[in-house]
Design a protein around this motif. Structure first.
Motif, PDB file in Angstrom:
ATOM      1  N   ASN A  50       0.621  -1.544   0.093  1.00 25.27           N
ATOM      2  CA  ASN A  50       0.013  -0.218  -0.634  1.00 25.27           C
ATOM      3  C   ASN A  50       0.926   1.685  -0.035  1.00 25.27           C
ATOM      4  O   ASN A  50       0.939   2.042  -0.713  1.00 25.27           O
ATOM      5  CB  ASN A  50      -1.057   0.047   0.845  1.00 25.27           C
ATOM      6  N   ASP A  51       1.729   1.287   0.770  1.00 22.21           N
ATOM      7  CA  ASP A  51       2.687   2.477   0.489  1.00 22.21           C
ATOM      8  C   ASP A  51       3.623   2.688  -0.852  1.00 22.21           C
ATOM      9  O   ASP A  51       3.018   3.535  -1.115  1.00 22.21           O
ATOM     10  CB  ASP A  51       3.976   2.019   1.868  1.00 22.21           C
ATOM     11  N   ALA A  52       3.677   1.723  -1.131  1.00 24.42           N
ATOM     12  CA  ALA A  52       4.932   2.188  -2.549  1.00 24.42           C
ATOM     13  C   ALA A  52       3.625   2.143  -3.342  1.00 24.42           C
ATOM     14  O   ALA A  52       3.772   3.765  -4.086  1.00 24.42           O
ATOM     15  CB  ALA A  52       5.353   0.753  -3.020  1.00 24.42           C
ATOM     16  N   LYS A  53       2.356   1.794  -3.799  1.00 17.24           N
ATOM     17  CA  LYS A  53       1.224   2.121  -4.513  1.00 17.24           C
ATOM     18  C   LYS A  53       0.758   3.639  -4.190  1.00 17.24           C
ATOM     19  O   LYS A  53       0.174   4.531  -5.185  1.00 17.24           O
ATOM     20  CB  LYS A  53       0.445   1.312  -4.080  1.00 17.24           C
ATOM     21  N   GLU A  54       0.971   3.749  -3.018  1.00 14.17           N
ATOM     22  CA  GLU A  54       0.218   4.978  -2.978  1.00 14.17           C
ATOM     23  C   GLU A  54       1.636   6.501  -2.939  1.00 14.17           C
ATOM     24  O   GLU A  54       0.466   7.265  -3.597  1.00 14.17           O
ATOM     25  CB  GLU A  54       0.012   5.414  -1.300  1.00 14.17           C
ATOM     26  N   SER A  55       2.412   5.289  -2.165  1.00 17.25           N
ATOM     27  CA  SER A  55       3.218   7.026  -2.742  1.00 17.25           C
ATOM     28  C   SER A  55       3.601   7.029  -4.591  1.00 17.25           C
ATOM     29  O   SER A  55       4.137   8.201  -5.232  1.00 17.25           O
ATOM     30  CB  SER A  55       5.085   6.542  -2.394  1.00 17.25           C
ATOM     31  N   ILE A  56       3.314   6.081  -5.302  1.00 15.46           N
ATOM     32  CA  ILE A  56       3.706   6.139  -6.805  1.00 15.46           C
ATOM     33  C   ILE A  56       2.605   6.493  -7.178  1.00 15.46           C
ATOM     34  O   ILE A  56       3.023   7.352  -8.327  1.00 15.46           O
ATOM     35  CB  ILE A  56       3.866   4.568  -7.553  1.00 15.46           C
ATOM     36  N   ALA A  57       1.400   6.728  -7.199  1.00 17.82           N
ATOM     37  CA  ALA A  57       0.233   7.232  -7.559  1.00 17.82           C
ATOM     38  C   ALA A  57       0.140   8.756  -6.960  1.00 17.82           C
ATOM     39  O   ALA A  57       0.001   9.676  -8.030  1.00 17.82           O
ATOM     40  CB  ALA A  57      -0.822   6.411  -7.231  1.00 17.82           C
ATOM     41  N   ARG A  58       0.980   9.990  -5.754  1.00 20.74           N
ATOM     42  CA  ARG A  58       0.736  10.744  -5.385  1.00 20.74           C
ATOM     43  C   ARG A  58       1.931  11.079  -6.749  1.00 20.74           C
ATOM     44  O   ARG A  58       2.316  12.531  -7.604  1.00 20.74           O
ATOM     45  CB  ARG A  58       1.445  10.486  -3.827  1.00 20.74           C
ATOM     46  N   TYR A  59       2.950  10.705  -6.761  1.00 21.97           N
ATOM     47  CA  TYR A  59       4.321  10.964  -7.703  1.00 21.97           C
ATOM     48  C   TYR A  59       3.398  11.284  -9.561  1.00 21.97           C
ATOM     49  O   TYR A  59       4.371  12.693  -9.883  1.00 21.97           O
ATOM     50  CB  TYR A  59       5.688  10.081  -8.270  1.00 21.97           C
ATOM     51  N   VAL A  60       3.735  10.020  -9.666  1.00 22.47           N
ATOM     52  CA  VAL A  60       2.315   9.961 -11.468  1.00 22.47           C
ATOM     53  C   VAL A  60       1.546  11.390 -10.973  1.00 22.47           C
ATOM     54  O   VAL A  60       1.991  11.940 -12.541  1.00 22.47           O
ATOM     55  CB  VAL A  60       1.760   8.766 -11.747  1.00 22.47           C
ATOM     56  N   SER A  61       0.675  11.230 -10.439  1.00 21.49           N
ATOM     57  CA  SER A  61      -0.623  12.926 -10.790  1.00 21.49           C
ATOM     58  C   SER A  61      -0.898  13.783  -9.892  1.00 21.49           C
ATOM     59  O   SER A  61      -1.240  14.681 -10.479  1.00 21.49           O
ATOM     60  CB  SER A  61      -1.897  11.785  -9.761  1.00 21.49           C
ATOM     61  N   SER A  62       0.763  14.358  -9.165  1.00 21.75           N
ATOM     62  CA  SER A  62       0.792  15.381  -9.043  1.00 21.75           C
ATOM     63  C   SER A  62       2.431  15.790  -9.517  1.00 21.75           C
ATOM     64  O   SER A  62       3.709  15.635  -9.960  1.00 21.75           O
ATOM     65  CB  SER A  62       1.617  15.665  -7.147  1.00 21.75           C
ATOM     66  N   PRO A  63       2.370  17.154  -9.959  1.00 19.08           N
ATOM     67  CA  PRO A  63       3.200  17.839 -11.188  1.00 19.08           C
ATOM     68  C   PRO A  63       4.220  18.363  -9.907  1.00 19.08           C
ATOM     69  O   PRO A  63       5.627  18.705 -11.132  1.00 19.08           O
ATOM     70  CB  PRO A  63       2.499  18.994 -12.344  1.00 19.08           C
ATOM     71  N   ASP A  64       4.559  18.364  -9.219  1.00 18.83           N
ATOM     72  CA  ASP A  64       5.403  19.113  -8.482  1.00 18.83           C
ATOM     73  C   ASP A  64       5.997  17.918  -7.735  1.00 18.83           C
ATOM     74  O   ASP A  64       6.751  18.186  -6.499  1.00 18.83           O
ATOM     75  CB  ASP A  64       4.331  20.083  -6.768  1.00 18.83           C
ATOM     76  N   SER A  65       5.885  16.775  -7.761  1.00 25.74           N
ATOM     77  CA  SER A  65       6.066  15.512  -6.962  1.00 25.74           C
ATOM     78  C   SER A  65       7.813  15.427  -7.475  1.00 25.74           C
ATOM     79  O   SER A  65       7.475  15.642  -8.828  1.00 25.74           O
ATOM     80  CB  SER A  65       5.579  14.238  -7.215  1.00 25.74           C
ATOM     81  N   THR A  66       9.164  14.837  -7.211  1.00 25.51           N
ATOM     82  CA  THR A  66      10.094  14.236  -8.179  1.00 25.51           C
ATOM     83  C   THR A  66      10.514  12.644  -7.680  1.00 25.51           C
ATOM     84  O   THR A  66      10.051  12.600  -6.832  1.00 25.51           O
ATOM     85  CB  THR A  66      11.002  15.564  -7.297  1.00 25.51           C
ATOM     86  N   VAL A  67      11.512  12.422  -8.759  1.00 28.27           N
ATOM     87  CA  VAL A  67      11.989  11.510  -8.681  1.00 28.27           C
ATOM     88  C   VAL A  67      12.862  11.284  -6.917  1.00 28.27           C
ATOM     89  O   VAL A  67      12.694  10.790  -5.832  1.00 28.27           O
ATOM     90  CB  VAL A  67      12.984  11.329  -9.995  1.00 28.27           C
ATOM     91  N   ALA A  68      13.131  12.834  -6.653  1.00 30.72           N
ATOM     92  CA  ALA A  68      14.032  13.042  -5.115  1.00 30.72           C
ATOM     93  C   ALA A  68      13.113  12.507  -4.007  1.00 30.72           C
ATOM     94  O   ALA A  68      13.072  11.993  -3.214  1.00 30.72           O
ATOM     95  CB  ALA A  68      14.492  14.111  -5.171  1.00 30.72           C
ATOM     96  N   ASP A  69      12.031  12.976  -4.374  1.00 34.51           N
ATOM     97  CA  ASP A  69      10.840  12.612  -3.098  1.00 34.51           C
ATOM     98  C   ASP A  69      10.521  11.451  -3.188  1.00 34.51           C
ATOM     99  O   ASP A  69      10.700  10.579  -1.269  1.00 34.51           O
ATOM    100  CB  ASP A  69       9.220  13.352  -3.807  1.00 34.51           C
ATOM    101  N   LEU A  70      10.396  10.363  -4.323  1.00 36.54           N
ATOM    102  CA  LEU A  70      10.191   8.772  -4.375  1.00 36.54           C
ATOM    103  C   LEU A  70      11.340   8.721  -3.340  1.00 36.54           C
ATOM    104  O   LEU A  70      11.570   7.000  -2.861  1.00 36.54           O
ATOM    105  CB  LEU A  70       9.766   8.581  -5.675  1.00 36.54           C
ATOM    106  N   GLU A  71      12.427   8.523  -3.878  1.00 33.59           N
ATOM    107  CA  GLU A  71      13.517   7.908  -3.549  1.00 33.59           C
ATOM    108  C   GLU A  71      13.508   8.905  -2.041  1.00 33.59           C
ATOM    109  O   GLU A  71      14.604   7.873  -0.975  1.00 33.59           O
ATOM    110  CB  GLU A  71      15.569   8.798  -4.038  1.00 33.59           C
TER     111      GLU A  71
END
Length: 243
Positions: A50-71
């Motif tokens: 769940n944590d990974a799916k939510e984090s990735i979904a936020r990254y894909v759907s938000s123009p302000d989210s960055t690869v650094a946030d996921l890392e």
């Protein structure tokens, strides 16, 4: 001595969209196993992503989210401070999921113009079968005739395992059929588009769109669901289950 309960019993026939896609593509032996696990739900703790799916979904759907946030999220999950040994194991699996996504980032269909977070949507009754529908993303666009279109994306992940094309096709058919049915029931006002009903193999990064015969497949799904309803009462619990 009273034995601790091992399973919860689902009285009414049903399962999630993911499990139904697996069921439709499965052998008869595997279908029986899926039905048993859906009716008699184990109370044992299992690894969830769940944590990974939510984090990735936020990254894909938000123009302000960055690869650094996921890392950064991945490193937090790997720091071993989640709680129990089991909690840390779950966190490590979620970190692996995010790492794999970053190694093989999927590309959504080019026609997609807007991506937003999804989540649990209203269930669908199919001949007495309760379909739960929880996509990860909602996809939208407006076509050349200024007509809005909608689709959904489901993340599918199994470590070291490629998503079966057949499972993906059934997943796409379920997505298109669900959205189309809701529109016809008056519960939706935007027509679905097959090319935006996708199953994403998060292991390989491959994006599977709904097949051209999605309508036929959804009719097959409805027939299969009617059969499940008829069989549900006869499904026996797993050996040794305490109910």
């Amino acid at each position: 001595m009273i034995q601790e309960k091992t399973h919860n019993v689902r009285q009414n026939p049903g399962m999630s969209a993911n499990r139904l896609a697996d069921y439709m593509a499965a052998s008869e032996q595997t279908r029986r196993s899926i039905l048993k696990s859906c009716k008699y739900m184990s109370r044992a703790r299992v690894i969830q992503h769940n944590d990974a799916k939510e984090s990735i979904a936020r990254y894909v759907s938000s123009p302000d989210s960055t690869v650094a946030d996921l890392e950064a999220r991945m490193e937090i999950l790997r720091n071993g401070l989640q709680g129990s040994d089991f909690d840390n194991e779950v966190a490590e699996h979620n970190a692996d999921y995010i790492e794999r996504f970053l190694e093989n980032p999927p590309a959504l269909p080019a026609r997609v113009q807007e991506v937003s977070l999804a989540g649990k949507m209203p269930s669908l009754d199919i001949n007495g079968f309760h379909l739960t529908f929880s996509p990860n993303l909602i996809l939208r666009r407006v076509n050349m005739r200024n007509t809005p279109k909608i689709g959904v994306a489901f993340f599918r992940y199994a470590k070291n395992k490629v998503l079966s094309g057949d499972v993906a096709d059934w997943q796409g058919a379920i997505s298109f059929g669900y959205l189309d049915t809701k529109v016809k029931q008056g519960a939706g006002d935007v027509d679905p588009e097959k090319e935006m009903c996708v199953a994403i193999d998060m292991w390989t990064g491959k994006v599977h769109t709904a097949p051209s015969n999605a309508v036929y497949r959804f009719n097959e799904i409805k027939a299969a669901c009617a059969g499940i309803v008829e069989r549900w009462g006869q499904i026996q619990p797993p050996d040794g289950a305490v109910l």
